[in-house]
Design a protein around this motif. Structure first.
Motif, PDB file in Angstrom:
ATOM      1  N   VAL A 143     -75.749  38.405 -48.086  1.00 30.62           N
ATOM      2  CA  VAL A 143     -75.266  38.096 -49.321  1.00 30.62           C
ATOM      3  C   VAL A 143     -74.865  37.038 -49.687  1.00 30.62           C
ATOM      4  O   VAL A 143     -75.949  36.469 -49.566  1.00 30.62           O
ATOM      5  CB  VAL A 143     -73.801  38.466 -48.554  1.00 30.62           C
ATOM      6  CG1 VAL A 143     -73.114  40.088 -47.850  1.00 30.62           C
ATOM      7  CG2 VAL A 143     -72.992  37.223 -47.548  1.00 30.62           C
ATOM      8  N   GLU A 173     -63.812  33.474 -46.781  1.00 31.70           N
ATOM      9  CA  GLU A 173     -64.401  35.010 -47.185  1.00 31.70           C
ATOM     10  C   GLU A 173     -64.723  35.903 -47.300  1.00 31.70           C
ATOM     11  O   GLU A 173     -64.903  37.358 -46.397  1.00 31.70           O
ATOM     12  CB  GLU A 173     -63.303  35.011 -48.056  1.00 31.70           C
ATOM     13  CG  GLU A 173     -61.428  34.117 -48.134  1.00 31.70           C
ATOM     14  CD  GLU A 173     -60.777  35.130 -47.716  1.00 31.70           C
ATOM     15  OE1 GLU A 173     -60.928  36.642 -47.395  1.00 31.70           O
ATOM     16  OE2 GLU A 173     -60.072  34.828 -45.641  1.00 31.70           O
ATOM     17  N   VAL A 174     -66.157  34.849 -47.436  1.00 32.51           N
ATOM     18  CA  VAL A 174     -67.476  35.377 -46.952  1.00 32.51           C
ATOM     19  C   VAL A 174     -67.299  35.500 -46.256  1.00 32.51           C
ATOM     20  O   VAL A 174     -68.398  36.687 -45.605  1.00 32.51           O
ATOM     21  CB  VAL A 174     -68.548  34.729 -48.744  1.00 32.51           C
ATOM     22  CG1 VAL A 174     -69.677  35.835 -48.664  1.00 32.51           C
ATOM     23  CG2 VAL A 174     -67.664  34.635 -49.788  1.00 32.51           C
ATOM     24  N   ALA A 198     -66.093  35.880 -43.426  1.00 34.31           N
ATOM     25  CA  ALA A 198     -64.776  37.659 -42.743  1.00 34.31           C
ATOM     26  C   ALA A 198     -65.409  39.139 -43.409  1.00 34.31           C
ATOM     27  O   ALA A 198     -65.323  39.474 -42.090  1.00 34.31           O
ATOM     28  CB  ALA A 198     -64.380  36.619 -42.915  1.00 34.31           C
ATOM     29  N   GLY A 199     -65.747  38.452 -43.978  1.00 33.64           N
ATOM     30  CA  GLY A 199     -66.347  40.104 -45.075  1.00 33.64           C
ATOM     31  C   GLY A 199     -67.984  40.669 -44.519  1.00 33.64           C
ATOM     32  O   GLY A 199     -67.873  41.894 -43.567  1.00 33.64           O
ATOM     33  N   LEU A 200     -68.583  39.438 -43.965  1.00 31.23           N
ATOM     34  CA  LEU A 200     -69.804  39.466 -43.835  1.00 31.23           C
ATOM     35  C   LEU A 200     -69.370  40.258 -42.142  1.00 31.23           C
ATOM     36  O   LEU A 200     -70.126  41.428 -41.745  1.00 31.23           O
ATOM     37  CB  LEU A 200     -70.716  38.656 -44.140  1.00 31.23           C
ATOM     38  CG  LEU A 200     -71.882  38.892 -43.750  1.00 31.23           C
ATOM     39  CD1 LEU A 200     -72.764  39.818 -43.939  1.00 31.23           C
ATOM     40  CD2 LEU A 200     -72.820  37.398 -42.999  1.00 31.23           C
ATOM     41  N   SER A 221     -67.345  41.416 -40.457  1.00 26.39           N
ATOM     42  CA  SER A 221     -65.938  42.945 -40.478  1.00 26.39           C
ATOM     43  C   SER A 221     -67.714  44.119 -41.248  1.00 26.39           C
ATOM     44  O   SER A 221     -67.498  44.856 -39.978  1.00 26.39           O
ATOM     45  CB  SER A 221     -65.758  43.325 -41.600  1.00 26.39           C
ATOM     46  OG  SER A 221     -64.295  42.165 -41.061  1.00 26.39           O
ATOM     47  N   ASP A 222     -68.292  43.755 -41.869  1.00 33.04           N
ATOM     48  CA  ASP A 222     -69.105  45.090 -42.220  1.00 33.04           C
ATOM     49  C   ASP A 222     -70.402  45.090 -40.831  1.00 33.04           C
ATOM     50  O   ASP A 222     -70.921  46.211 -40.397  1.00 33.04           O
ATOM     51  CB  ASP A 222     -69.807  44.411 -43.532  1.00 33.04           C
ATOM     52  CG  ASP A 222     -69.814  44.794 -44.491  1.00 33.04           C
ATOM     53  OD1 ASP A 222     -68.388  45.120 -44.560  1.00 33.04           O
ATOM     54  OD2 ASP A 222     -69.985  43.962 -45.538  1.00 33.04           O
ATOM     55  N   ARG A 243     -68.582  46.504 -37.630  1.00 32.77           N
ATOM     56  CA  ARG A 243     -68.995  47.675 -38.074  1.00 32.77           C
ATOM     57  C   ARG A 243     -70.363  49.082 -37.325  1.00 32.77           C
ATOM     58  O   ARG A 243     -70.019  50.100 -37.193  1.00 32.77           O
ATOM     59  CB  ARG A 243     -68.558  48.686 -39.423  1.00 32.77           C
ATOM     60  CG  ARG A 243     -67.186  48.326 -39.774  1.00 32.77           C
ATOM     61  CD  ARG A 243     -66.619  49.633 -41.200  1.00 32.77           C
ATOM     62  NE  ARG A 243     -66.547  48.413 -41.996  1.00 32.77           N
ATOM     63  CZ  ARG A 243     -66.094  47.850 -42.359  1.00 32.77           C
ATOM     64  NH1 ARG A 243     -65.371  47.280 -42.315  1.00 32.77           N
ATOM     65  NH2 ARG A 243     -66.957  46.932 -43.976  1.00 32.77           N
ATOM     66  N   ARG A 293     -59.353  35.852 -37.024  1.00 25.01           N
ATOM     67  CA  ARG A 293     -59.863  36.745 -37.692  1.00 25.01           C
ATOM     68  C   ARG A 293     -60.101  38.003 -36.728  1.00 25.01           C
ATOM     69  O   ARG A 293     -59.854  39.326 -37.012  1.00 25.01           O
ATOM     70  CB  ARG A 293     -60.615  36.187 -38.678  1.00 25.01           C
ATOM     71  CG  ARG A 293     -59.816  36.243 -39.778  1.00 25.01           C
ATOM     72  CD  ARG A 293     -58.870  36.486 -40.915  1.00 25.01           C
ATOM     73  NE  ARG A 293     -59.738  37.781 -41.255  1.00 25.01           N
ATOM     74  CZ  ARG A 293     -60.137  37.862 -42.630  1.00 25.01           C
ATOM     75  NH1 ARG A 293     -59.520  36.295 -43.515  1.00 25.01           N
ATOM     76  NH2 ARG A 293     -60.400  38.851 -43.337  1.00 25.01           N
TER      77      ARG A 293
END
Ligand SMILES: [Zn+2]
Length: 318
Positions: free
Chosen positions: A43, A56-57, A59-61, A63-64, A67, A113
């Protein structure tokens, strides 16, 4: 963050490499045969939006990746540009490529987080650990990694492990005095450091001073290959000055292998020959068995390295 129960195979670790432009993350799967990359994502870092936006970026990465992981990760390892406090996993200093990154409590933020142990280290240290365990220096115990890209980073592997130093900053070779850089202002704010002549940005600045032309490092290498005198002078100076410094560092650390990484390594034979001459000018005679090699794992090296670092912290080995 040490655990008391022995880790049993298989398990996964989420690993992330944070650069000024891109953030590369992967799920690293460990079993009896070693680690493999199970899935990966790339990303944009969005560095220009500041340190909190980068968190934030990140944390998003994560999370993905979580999953996509086949097993719940036992730890998260993060390699990042900048100097990292090894105990707290927060950023001590980052340059203008990551504005507002200095001071960010990366490990504490990610741990809060995701409620998983988190280990953070410098990206070149992660790169070195990856190459030492699974790449160019597999099986070697005492190595130096020199990463000549936009800046000039480094790391030390000693007795098979990463040398951290008092704070976690060990291996910042770019900020070594070099006669070829005398009087030049370095990205760290001091003067006369090898980064000013041997890094990609250093090569571009020196070429601009000499010719008035603003060219990329790649274009300067091509001109050197075509025989242009100014380009040849700058590339040879970059190689020789770096080689001389590497000789000095090897004298200090009693190194078995030097691993070269970063875009400047593509500068070609002229650069490499000059580097070898510079190295020979400073290296003590007793190091005739020293080998100098190119990194082999590319973008996967810091992923494996950050995972290994997280694993070592988890086992209480750091
Ligand atoms: Zn410096």
């Amino acid at each position: 963050m040490a655990i008391t129960e022995p880790l049993e195979f298989p398990f996964t670790i989420i690993s992330v490499d944070i650069g000024g432009t891109k953030m590369h993350g992967a799920v690293v799967h460990y079993d009896e045969t070693g680690p493999t990359i199970e899935s990966e994502l790339l990303v944009s870092t969005h560095a220009e939006e500041g340190g909190e936006a980068v968190l934030e970026v990140l944390a998003g990465l994560i999370s993905d990746l979580k999953r996509e992981a086949s097993l719940e990760p036992v730890a998260i390892g993060i390699g990042t540009a900048g100097r990292v406090y090894s105990q707290s996993g927060s950023i001590a200093f980052a340059n203008s490529l990551l504005p507002g990154w200095s001071g960010q409590p990366v490990a504490a933020y990610v741990n809060e987080r995701f409620d998983v142990p988190v280990a953070v280290l410098n990206d070149v240290q992660a790169h070195a650990l990856g190459e030492a365990r699974f790449g160019a220096a597999r099986g070697k115990r005492n190595c130096l990694m020199i990463a000549a890209g936009t800046g000039l980073g480094g790391a030390v592997i000693t007795q098979g492990n990463l040398l951290l130093g008092q704070h976690g900053f060990a291996g910042e070779f770019g900020h070594t005095f070099s006669p070829e850089a005398k009087g030049l202002l370095c990205s760290c704010g001091k003067t006369s450091h090898i980064e000013c002549v041997a890094s990609g940005s250093g090569i571009e600045s020196r070429y601009f001073e000499l010719t008035g032309e603003d060219l990329s490092g790649t274009a300067i290498s091509h001109r050197a290959d075509d025989g242009e005198e100014a380009a040849r002078t700058i590339i040879e100076q970059a190689g020789y000055a770096l080689g001389a410094c590497i000789g000095t560092w090897c004298n200090i650390f009693d190194t078995e292998m030097v691993i070269l990484g970063g875009s400047v390594c593509n500068a070609g034979q002229l650069w490499l020959d000059a580097l070898k001459r510079g190295l020979a000018s400073q290296l003590a005679e007793c190091y005739s068995d020293l080998s100098v090699v190119l990194a082999t794992l590319g973008a996967n090296a810091p992923i494996y390295g950050a995972a290994e670092y997280a694993l070592a912290k988890l086992k209480g080995n750091l």
